[in-house]
Design a protein around this motif. Structure first.
Motif, PDB file in Angstrom:
ATOM      1  N   GLN A  13       0.836  -1.191   0.000  1.00 20.04           N
ATOM      2  CA  GLN A  13       0.000   0.000   0.000  1.00 20.04           C
ATOM      3  C   GLN A  13       0.876   1.249   0.000  1.00 20.04           C
ATOM      4  OE1 GLN A  13      -3.336   0.157   2.831  1.00 20.04           O
ATOM      5  NE2 GLN A  13      -2.990  -2.012   3.242  1.00 20.04           N
ATOM      6  N   ASN A  15       0.238   4.984   1.058  1.00 15.65           N
ATOM      7  CA  ASN A  15      -0.676   5.969   1.639  1.00 15.65           C
ATOM      8  C   ASN A  15      -0.039   6.602   2.870  1.00 15.65           C
ATOM      9  OD1 ASN A  15      -1.173   4.184   3.921  1.00 15.65           O
ATOM     10  ND2 ASN A  15      -2.599   3.046   2.631  1.00 15.65           N
ATOM     11  N   TYR A  51     -10.777  -3.878  -3.841  1.00 15.10           N
ATOM     12  CA  TYR A  51      -9.610  -3.033  -3.550  1.00 15.10           C
ATOM     13  C   TYR A  51      -8.453  -3.964  -3.212  1.00 15.10           C
ATOM     14  CZ  TYR A  51      -7.729   1.584  -2.389  1.00 15.10           C
ATOM     15  OH  TYR A  51      -7.023   2.756  -2.388  1.00 15.10           O
ATOM     16  N   GLU A  53      -5.340  -3.970  -3.483  1.00 17.61           N
ATOM     17  CA  GLU A  53      -4.107  -3.454  -2.894  1.00 17.61           C
ATOM     18  C   GLU A  53      -4.114  -3.620  -1.383  1.00 17.61           C
ATOM     19  OE1 GLU A  53      -2.089   0.888  -2.111  1.00 17.61           O
ATOM     20  OE2 GLU A  53      -3.215   0.605  -3.949  1.00 17.61           O
ATOM     21  N   ARG A 188      -4.354   8.350  -3.769  1.00 17.01           N
ATOM     22  CA  ARG A 188      -5.006   7.104  -4.136  1.00 17.01           C
ATOM     23  C   ARG A 188      -6.222   7.390  -5.013  1.00 17.01           C
ATOM     24  NH1 ARG A 188      -5.431   5.703   0.560  1.00 17.01           N
ATOM     25  NH2 ARG A 188      -7.623   6.014   1.035  1.00 17.01           N
ATOM     26  N   ALA A 190      -9.394   6.580  -5.568  1.00 10.15           N
ATOM     27  CA  ALA A 190     -10.550   5.926  -4.958  1.00 10.15           C
ATOM     28  C   ALA A 190     -11.641   6.966  -4.771  1.00 10.15           C
ATOM     29  CB  ALA A 190     -10.161   5.297  -3.619  1.00 10.15           C
ATOM     30  N   LYS A 193     -11.553  10.016  -2.385  1.00  7.24           N
ATOM     31  CA  LYS A 193     -10.584  11.091  -2.589  1.00  7.24           C
ATOM     32  C   LYS A 193     -11.138  12.248  -3.427  1.00  7.24           C
ATOM     33  CE  LYS A 193      -7.183   9.256  -0.307  1.00  7.24           C
ATOM     34  NZ  LYS A 193      -6.601   9.894   0.906  1.00  7.24           N
ATOM     35  N   GLY A 211      -0.902   8.477  -9.027  1.00  6.23           N
ATOM     36  CA  GLY A 211      -1.540   7.550  -8.103  1.00  6.23           C
ATOM     37  C   GLY A 211      -2.238   6.437  -8.845  1.00  6.23           C
ATOM     38  N   ASP A 212      -2.683   5.457  -8.089  1.00  2.51           N
ATOM     39  CA  ASP A 212      -3.414   4.337  -8.665  1.00  2.51           C
ATOM     40  C   ASP A 212      -4.474   3.902  -7.670  1.00  2.51           C
ATOM     41  OD1 ASP A 212      -4.130   2.468 -10.545  1.00  2.51           O
ATOM     42  OD2 ASP A 212      -2.113   1.648 -10.772  1.00  2.51           O
ATOM     43  N   GLY A 213      -5.384   3.062  -8.119  1.00  6.68           N
ATOM     44  CA  GLY A 213      -6.430   2.598  -7.239  1.00  6.68           C
ATOM     45  C   GLY A 213      -7.626   2.105  -8.006  1.00  6.68           C
ATOM     46  N   ARG A 216      -9.462   4.195 -10.990  1.00  2.00           N
ATOM     47  CA  ARG A 216      -8.670   4.764 -12.087  1.00  2.00           C
ATOM     48  C   ARG A 216      -9.399   4.686 -13.436  1.00  2.00           C
ATOM     49  NH1 ARG A 216      -2.255   3.923 -13.572  1.00  2.00           N
ATOM     50  NH2 ARG A 216      -2.305   5.081 -15.549  1.00  2.00           N
ATOM     51  N   ALA A 231       1.225   5.212 -10.034  1.00  3.57           N
ATOM     52  CA  ALA A 231       1.848   5.434  -8.737  1.00  3.57           C
ATOM     53  C   ALA A 231       3.333   5.715  -8.904  1.00  3.57           C
ATOM     54  CB  ALA A 231       1.647   4.213  -7.849  1.00  3.57           C
TER      55      ALA A 231
END
Length: 354
Positions: A13, A15, A51, A53, A188, A190, A193, A211-213, A216, A231
């Motif tokens: 992760q 964050n 999710y 990750e 992130r 998501a 955010k 970022g990624d999540g 995306r 990311a």
């Protein structure tokens, strides 16, 4: 101090929780502390549905107690309210061991964004979790006031820091072909955010997202003209910060936002909503623009001197963050474990460094 530091948030992760816990562990030796990490790396785990990750550890109190006997900690801090956090909390209660917790994530808002679960239910659950701790650390004054208003007690201040050697103004430009100005957002990808609010703005120049999540694909479909870099960490991330013209932070739910400090340290002015996190880090500093109209804030940020941003970031160090963190733990453990029959220790009994 032999500190058992329990966290459900850990690599891979990326964050603020992981960065904060990692920094505290790195600073431990210099403060006479031996960190004893308990993370998802210590257990079998399953990916969180939707999710992947985030890994959900398959942990039991029995397994935690077994590791406890081998590690022999003198102090305990629980960083998260996940499976590891709950198992360590139960172990502490069964042994009469004092422990501290930290409040990193607005779980009620995150859950409500994904499922029809009233925030009041989630806050009641979180309040019960943290009520057993001798101290609960929060990152900002506004978050402390908010949680106190929701019935949380024994709150202790723990600020954050930034690596000002890595994140610094630079002469290089990694975006030589993008139209200026460049508006950057890092975080992130998501739903909680609120990146869609940034991508929907009518702004000149270019929008860049790092970022990624799980969100995306949806976000890229919403803003096909935006530049999604995935990311990034370390030097690659630092160069991107220093090459942008303004940092846009659209989140309404972050409790602090370490990316705010990374942007400021890079000489990048911040645009954000006037909510918890930005209000504490940016409000009144002149290093950013806070406005309910995020577009107006983004345009106003372009007029802010970069030197002003850098100067503000230099006020935040990981060394001071670690001092507060370990002072809080020592103070709370000196008070002792919460006695349910006698009630909780009074807030006045706990020092609040910083």
């Amino acid at each position: 101090m032999r500190l058992l530091l329990a966290t459900d948030a850990w690599h891979p992760q990326v964050n603020g929780v992981v960065r904060s816990v990692e920094r505290m562990a790195e600073a431990a030796a210099g403060l006479g502390v031996e960190p004893l990490m308990l993370t998802p790396a210590d257990f079998a785990s399953l990916p969180m549905p939707g999710y992947s990750e985030i890994r959900l550890s398959l942990v039991t109190r029995r397994r935690v107690l077994s590791r406890w006997e081998r590690l022999a900690p003198t102090h305990v801090h629980i960083a998260t309210e996940g499976p590891i956090g709950h198992a360590v909390r139960a172990a502490c209660l069964s042994r009469g061991q004092a422990f501290t917790t930290s409040y990193h994530t607005r779980f009620p808002e995150y859950l409500a964004a994904r499922a029809p679960v009233p925030e009041a239910w989630s806050y009641a659950w979180l309040r019960r979790f943290h009520a057993a701790a001798s101290g609960t650390m929060v990152s900002t004054p506004s978050l402390e006031r908010e949680l106190a208003g929701r019935g949380f007690t024994n709150l202790m201040r723990w600020t954050r820091g930034v690596d000002t050697d890595l994140f610094r103004p630079r002469d290089e430009n990694v975006f030589p072909d993008l139209p200026r100005p460049i508006f950057l957002s890092v975080g992130r990808l998501a739903v909680e955010k609120n990146l869609a609010a940034f991508l929907a703005l009518d702004l000149p120049g270019s929008k860049v997202v790092v970022g990624d999540g799980p969100d995306r694909t949806r976000l890229q479909a919403l803003a096909p003209d935006a530049h999604f870099l995935g990311a990034l960490t370390g030097e690659a991330l630092a160069r991107v910060y220093a090459s942008a013209d303004a940092f846009v932070f659209p989140s309404l739910t972050d409790t602090f936002g370490i990316v705010l400090l990374e942007a400021l340290a890079s000489g990048l002015p911040v645009a954000a909503f006037p909510v918890t996190g930005p209000l504490d880090v940016i409000g009144g500093t002149g290093a950013g623009a806070l406005d309910g109209d995020l577009r107006a804030a983004a345009l106003a940020a372009l007029t802010i001197p970069r030197a002003r941003c850098r100067a503000e970031a230099l006020r935040y160090t990981w060394a001071e963050s670690a001092r507060q963190f370990y002072d809080n733990i020592a103070t709370a453990h000196a008070v002792g474990p919460v006695r349910r029959s006698a009630g909780r220790p009074s807030a006045a009994a706990l020092a609040r460094p910083g």
